[in-house]
Design an enzyme around this catalytic site. Sequence first.
Site, PDB file in Angstrom:
ATOM      1  NE  ARG A  36      -4.266  -1.576   1.717  1.00  0.00           N
ATOM      2  CZ  ARG A  36      -5.396  -1.908   2.626  1.00  0.00           C
ATOM      3  NH1 ARG A  36      -5.145  -1.602   3.797  1.00  0.00           N
ATOM      4  NH2 ARG A  36      -6.450  -2.155   2.136  1.00  0.00           N
ATOM      5  CE  LYS A 197     -15.767 -17.757  10.097  1.00  0.00           C
ATOM      6  NZ  LYS A 197     -16.350 -16.966  11.306  1.00  0.00           N
ATOM      7  N   GLY A 353      -7.834  -8.845   0.750  1.00  0.00           N
ATOM      8  CA  GLY A 353      -6.368  -8.852   1.542  1.00  0.00           C
ATOM      9  C   GLY A 353      -5.614 -10.005   1.305  1.00  0.00           C
ATOM     10  N   GLY A 376     -11.222  -5.108   1.562  1.00  0.00           N
ATOM     11  CA  GLY A 376     -12.613  -5.068   1.741  1.00  0.00           C
ATOM     12  C   GLY A 376     -13.519  -4.049   0.772  1.00  0.00           C
TER      13      GLY A 376
HETATM   14  P1  ADP Z   1      -9.390 -12.497   1.119  1.00  0.00           P
HETATM   15  O1  ADP Z   1      -8.668 -11.461   2.344  1.00  0.00           O
HETATM   16  O2  ADP Z   1      -8.439 -13.016  -0.125  1.00  0.00           O
HETATM   17  O3  ADP Z   1     -10.696 -12.168   0.735  1.00  0.00           O
HETATM   18  P2  ADP Z   1     -10.581 -14.302   3.151  1.00  0.00           P
HETATM   19  O4  ADP Z   1     -10.188 -13.295   4.333  1.00  0.00           O
HETATM   20  O5  ADP Z   1     -11.834 -14.445   2.966  1.00  0.00           O
HETATM   21  O6  ADP Z   1      -9.763 -13.986   1.789  1.00  0.00           O
HETATM   22  O7  ADP Z   1     -10.062 -15.503   3.763  1.00  0.00           O
HETATM   23  C1  ADP Z   1      -8.670 -15.795   3.978  1.00  0.00           C
HETATM   24  C2  ADP Z   1      -8.551 -16.754   4.962  1.00  0.00           C
HETATM   25  O8  ADP Z   1      -9.071 -18.133   4.732  1.00  0.00           O
HETATM   26  C3  ADP Z   1      -7.037 -17.181   5.166  1.00  0.00           C
HETATM   27  O9  ADP Z   1      -6.525 -16.928   6.546  1.00  0.00           O
HETATM   28  C4  ADP Z   1      -6.855 -18.711   5.138  1.00  0.00           C
HETATM   29  O10 ADP Z   1      -6.063 -19.196   6.259  1.00  0.00           O
HETATM   30  C5  ADP Z   1      -8.163 -19.106   5.405  1.00  0.00           C
HETATM   31  N1  ADP Z   1      -8.752 -20.341   4.797  1.00  0.00           N
HETATM   32  C6  ADP Z   1      -8.718 -20.806   3.576  1.00  0.00           C
HETATM   33  N2  ADP Z   1      -8.962 -22.139   3.542  1.00  0.00           N
HETATM   34  C7  ADP Z   1      -9.135 -22.564   4.601  1.00  0.00           C
HETATM   35  C8  ADP Z   1      -9.593 -23.882   5.372  1.00  0.00           C
HETATM   36  N3  ADP Z   1      -9.560 -24.814   4.371  1.00  0.00           N
HETATM   37  N4  ADP Z   1      -9.716 -23.810   6.560  1.00  0.00           N
HETATM   38  C9  ADP Z   1      -9.863 -22.687   7.422  1.00  0.00           C
HETATM   39  N5  ADP Z   1      -9.333 -21.412   6.921  1.00  0.00           N
HETATM   40  C10 ADP Z   1      -9.037 -21.420   5.631  1.00  0.00           C
HETATM   41 MG    MG Z   2      -9.046 -11.490   4.233  1.00  0.00          MG
END
Ligand code: ADP
Ligand code: MG
Length: 396
Positions: A36, A197, A353, A376
């Site tokens: 950033r 999630k 992120g 976000g």
């Molecule tokens: P982004 O920031 O790219 O939008 P998220 O914040 O939704 O992504 O999700 C990222 C998190 O999801 C990471 O910390 C990762 O460890 C977790 N994650 C991915 N796969 C799994 C899994 N199978 N079980 C638990 N956590 C997971």
């Molecule tokens: Mg995230």
Amino acid sequence: MNKLTVRDIDVRGKRVFLRADLNVPLDDGRITDDTRVRASLPTIRYLLERGAAVILASHLGRPKGKVNDALRLKPVADRLSQLLGRNVRMTGDALGPGVQVAIGKLRPGDLLLLENLRFHAEEEANDPGFAKALADMAEIYVDDAFGSAHRAHASTEGITHFLPSAAGLLLEQEVTALSNLLAKPPKPFHTIIGGAKVSGKLEVLEVLLARCQAVLVGGGMANTFLAAKGHAMGKSLVEPDQLVNAERIMSEARRKRVRLMLPTDLVIAAQIHPRSQRQVVPLNGVPKDWIVVDIGPQTVEAYTTHLAKARTIFWNGPMGIFEIAPFAEGTNAIANYVASRTAAGVITVVGGGDSVSAVDKLGLTKKMSHVSTGGGASLEFVEGKKLPGVEALPDR
Ligand code: ADP
Ligand code: MG
């Protein structure tokens, strides 16, 4: 983008209040990812080169309206000094007599960094008096903080009511890339979606079902879909209250004839630990004490084969617990594959992120068409929400 930008206005000899998003991850006072900061350089340089005096401001972390020494912007000032090759001075507070004195001394081409805006509760409350006090420091407001644009705070929204305002180059680039992704993606348009999630991503899933020809699901989110289909997921992350939504998304995909792909094999581990026992299993092979930590190699193969047809790829959310190296193979394979498609003329956009940090760790940022710094904010933009920080800027 139809908003006024720094390129449309004359900044020479003016004091410019530049809101950037310098909210970097810190580990014990050290910046662990300076993306950033680097992404903010073009606008800073642009303004300085044109003889503006720049008052640079940002938030850092969540100090919740109180001074927190661990969240001072000093490490950012140091990093900026290195990157710009000049000493970046900073104030001890975002506001107050000391700031007035420092601003009084600014000359064209000078740069001053204000202390963390969120040490004042009025920032997040979008307090008009606070916004006015920030505005009084300058003659022009430039907003380059795309990562903060989904929040109507004093320094992103309130201040625009008191000063002539324009977008910075990063904000412009982000809005343009993400608008194009939604407005005119060359088809087929495929999305890879993962992360922890389902609950945080229902809205984006809905929007993507309306726009994409295929949605490839991975990460913890896929567990909930697989559980909804009746597979036992052991001790994996599953959201029982989202099973209904997962089913609804699957039937909506069928109705809209969108290909919704789920993993066909999984990497499981006995514990979430780098040295844990690890195994690749088919969908029905998750023992009750084990945890799904990544998509399996067969899934990677199926996803990349399907992605080969795409002319636009959007990726959000890692495929597994990528922070732990042995569980990052699926995420890394997808990242490498998506990056390799850019040279073939495919539009490749990464937002979120953690997915962005996975791409960055692999040194693939420059190999994507666009990697959003927005986190976000980029997801909300893709969901079709209006971002107050962008909306508040005047049209061209
Ligand atoms: P982004 O920031 O790219 O939008 P998220 O914040 O939704 O992504 O999700 C990222 C998190 O999801 C990471 O910390 C990762 O460890 C977790 N994650 C991915 N796969 C799994 C899994 N199978 N079980 C638990 N956590 C997971
Ligand atoms: Mg995230």
